[in-house]
Design an enzyme around this catalytic site. Structure first.
Site, PDB file in Angstrom:
ATOM      1  N   LYS A  42       5.875  -9.441   0.905  1.00 51.06           N
ATOM      2  CA  LYS A  42       4.724  -9.752   0.821  1.00 51.06           C
ATOM      3  C   LYS A  42       4.489  -9.063  -0.695  1.00 51.06           C
ATOM      4  CE  LYS A  42       4.420  -5.846   3.301  1.00 51.06           C
ATOM      5  NZ  LYS A  42       6.220  -5.826   3.822  1.00 51.06           N
ATOM      6  N   ARG A  48      -1.266   0.039   6.804  1.00 50.43           N
ATOM      7  CA  ARG A  48      -0.516  -0.084   7.428  1.00 50.43           C
ATOM      8  C   ARG A  48      -0.532   1.224   9.157  1.00 50.43           C
ATOM      9  NH1 ARG A  48       4.057  -0.666   3.243  1.00 50.43           N
ATOM     10  NH2 ARG A  48       5.871  -1.155   3.758  1.00 50.43           N
ATOM     11  N   ARG A  88      19.144  -7.843  -1.700  1.00 48.98           N
ATOM     12  CA  ARG A  88      16.957  -7.643  -2.132  1.00 48.98           C
ATOM     13  C   ARG A  88      18.071  -6.544  -3.762  1.00 48.98           C
ATOM     14  NH1 ARG A  88      11.385  -5.999  -0.103  1.00 48.98           N
ATOM     15  NH2 ARG A  88      12.329  -4.036  -0.074  1.00 48.98           N
ATOM     16  N   ARG A 111      17.211  -1.013  -3.514  1.00 50.82           N
ATOM     17  CA  ARG A 111      16.515   0.541  -3.254  1.00 50.82           C
ATOM     18  C   ARG A 111      16.775   0.951  -2.096  1.00 50.82           C
ATOM     19  NH1 ARG A 111      10.461  -1.678  -1.468  1.00 50.82           N
ATOM     20  NH2 ARG A 111      10.826  -0.507  -0.491  1.00 50.82           N
ATOM     21  N   ARG A 130      12.395   1.744   9.127  1.00 50.78           N
ATOM     22  CA  ARG A 130      11.312   0.576   8.766  1.00 50.78           C
ATOM     23  C   ARG A 130      10.859  -0.217   9.657  1.00 50.78           C
ATOM     24  NH1 ARG A 130      13.389  -0.995   3.420  1.00 50.78           N
ATOM     25  NH2 ARG A 130      11.057  -1.451   3.114  1.00 50.78           N
TER      26      ARG A 130
HETATM   27  P1  ADP Z   1       8.067  -2.514   2.498  1.00 46.54           P
HETATM   28  O1  ADP Z   1       7.049  -3.489   2.497  1.00 46.54           O
HETATM   29  O2  ADP Z   1       9.712  -3.275   1.605  1.00 46.54           O
HETATM   30  O3  ADP Z   1       8.799  -1.886   3.844  1.00 46.54           O
HETATM   31  P2  ADP Z   1       7.141  -0.799   0.348  1.00 46.54           P
HETATM   32  O4  ADP Z   1       7.483  -0.881  -1.196  1.00 46.54           O
HETATM   33  O5  ADP Z   1       6.032  -1.125   1.142  1.00 46.54           O
HETATM   34  O6  ADP Z   1       8.393  -1.241   1.409  1.00 46.54           O
HETATM   35  O7  ADP Z   1       6.823   0.715   1.115  1.00 46.54           O
HETATM   36  C1  ADP Z   1       8.596   1.677   0.958  1.00 46.54           C
HETATM   37  C2  ADP Z   1       7.946   3.236   1.309  1.00 46.54           C
HETATM   38  O8  ADP Z   1       6.590   3.319   0.635  1.00 46.54           O
HETATM   39  C3  ADP Z   1       7.609   2.667   3.133  1.00 46.54           C
HETATM   40  O9  ADP Z   1       8.595   2.967   4.057  1.00 46.54           O
HETATM   41  C4  ADP Z   1       6.992   4.037   3.080  1.00 46.54           C
HETATM   42  O10 ADP Z   1       7.242   5.216   3.375  1.00 46.54           O
HETATM   43  C5  ADP Z   1       5.936   4.225   2.309  1.00 46.54           C
HETATM   44  N1  ADP Z   1       4.587   3.701   1.989  1.00 46.54           N
HETATM   45  C6  ADP Z   1       4.643   2.564   1.749  1.00 46.54           C
HETATM   46  N2  ADP Z   1       3.408   1.995   2.552  1.00 46.54           N
HETATM   47  C7  ADP Z   1       2.705   2.880   2.366  1.00 46.54           C
HETATM   48  C8  ADP Z   1       1.605   3.248   3.424  1.00 46.54           C
HETATM   49  N3  ADP Z   1       0.423   2.367   3.228  1.00 46.54           N
HETATM   50  N4  ADP Z   1       1.574   4.438   4.800  1.00 46.54           N
HETATM   51  C9  ADP Z   1       2.670   4.553   4.490  1.00 46.54           C
HETATM   52  N5  ADP Z   1       3.596   4.840   3.858  1.00 46.54           N
HETATM   53  C10 ADP Z   1       3.649   3.739   2.631  1.00 46.54           C
END
Ligand code: ADP
Length: 251
Positions: free
Chosen positions: A42, A117, A155, A188, A199
């Site tokens: 994404k 999400r 990654r 990360r 996740r």
């Molecule tokens: P990825 O898509 O690789 O899982 P992100 O960088 O989008 O990683 O998100 C990392 C973390 O940030 C998630 O595991 C969550 O804890 C938090 N997070 C990000 N976006 C949201 C969201 N829209 N709602 C709730 N938690 C979020």
């Protein structure tokens, strides 16, 4: 007129095709949502699409990580959820998105990476989008779990500008700095195997239902995310139409 590459996408219902038709013709102003599990790509695609269409990329993950790094009130509240691979509570995330889309650069539209999400977040976003009179399209990126696990293990991320590097161009291949801002790349913490499993489970339980949510409203299209980055990107731009079409509608 409908773009020829879009015409080939016969599997989409008429409502999605009508939506695409308006995107390809006079694009107007729109919100593009990238939906997909962690590691689907994404962030990479959102950057490329943002550059092409001149839309800001709004990544809730990046904004939350910055808040954690700066130890803001939000960062302190979000930190333990993120480290555990859980979702940060809707209210916190909704608030940062609401504040971000109020900024001037979002008037024409924006690309959302990592938001919504949950169904609650999608409903919250709907109210924002309705009030801004934006069109909406959710693009799902489909990737199997075993490929995601492998990608996340390899990654590397720039902690400063958030650019993502796969194993081939990361420190393991002798390249340990970001090619944009020269910061040292990091793996990360939440990309570690046990957290990644959590996740992925959270994705399947809380976020995957959004596919049905947008599909039933005719706002959903999907691309195969197991191909090379550029092919996925071309599939997406094929769906979204050419930049010139879109810019012709901008005053
Ligand atoms: P990825 O898509 O690789 O899982 P992100 O960088 O989008 O990683 O998100 C990392 C973390 O940030 C998630 O595991 C969550 O804890 C938090 N997070 C990000 N976006 C949201 C969201 N829209 N709602 C709730 N938690 C979020």
């Amino acid at each position: 007129m409908l773009h020829t590459r879009t015409m080939r996408l016969k599997k989409y219902p008429p409502s999605a095709m009508r939506n695409l038709q308006s995107i390809n013709g006079s694009i107007g102003r729109m919100a593009i949502i990238l939906l997909g599990p962690p590691g689907a790509g994404k962030g990479t695609q959102a950057r490329k699409l943002g550059a092409r269409y001149n839309y800001p990329r709004i990544s809730t993950g990046d904004m939350l990580r910055e808040a954690v790094r700066k130890e803001t009130v939000l960062g302190k509240k979000a930190r333990h959820y993120m480290e555990a691979g859980e979702l940060v509570p809707d209210g916190l995330v909704d608030a940062i998105v609401k504040a971000r889309v109020k900024r001037k650069d979002c008037v024409r539209g924006f690309i959302l990476d990592g938001y919504p999400r949950t169904i609650h977040q999608a409903e919250f976003l709907k109210r924002i989008i309705d009030s801004k009179e934006l069109k909406i399209l959710a693009i799902g990126i489909r990737v199997r779990n075993d490929i995601l696990l492998d990608r996340l293990a390899r990654r590397w991320t720039c902690p400063r500008c958030a650019k993502i590097f796969s194993g081939v161009s990361g420190p393991s291949s002798g390249r340990s700095r970001c090619d944009e801002c020269d910061s040292l790349l990091v793996h990360r913490k939440d990309d570690s195997a046990s957290i990644v499993e959590e996740r992925l489970q959270v994705y399947h339980e809380a976020t995957e239902p959004l596919i049905q949510y947008y599909q039933s409203r005719g706002f959903y299209v999907e691309v195969d995310g197991e191909r090379p980055v550029d092919k996925i990107y071309r599939a997406m731009t094929g769906l979204l139409g050419r930049k010139s079409d879109r810019h012709s509608t901008v005053a």
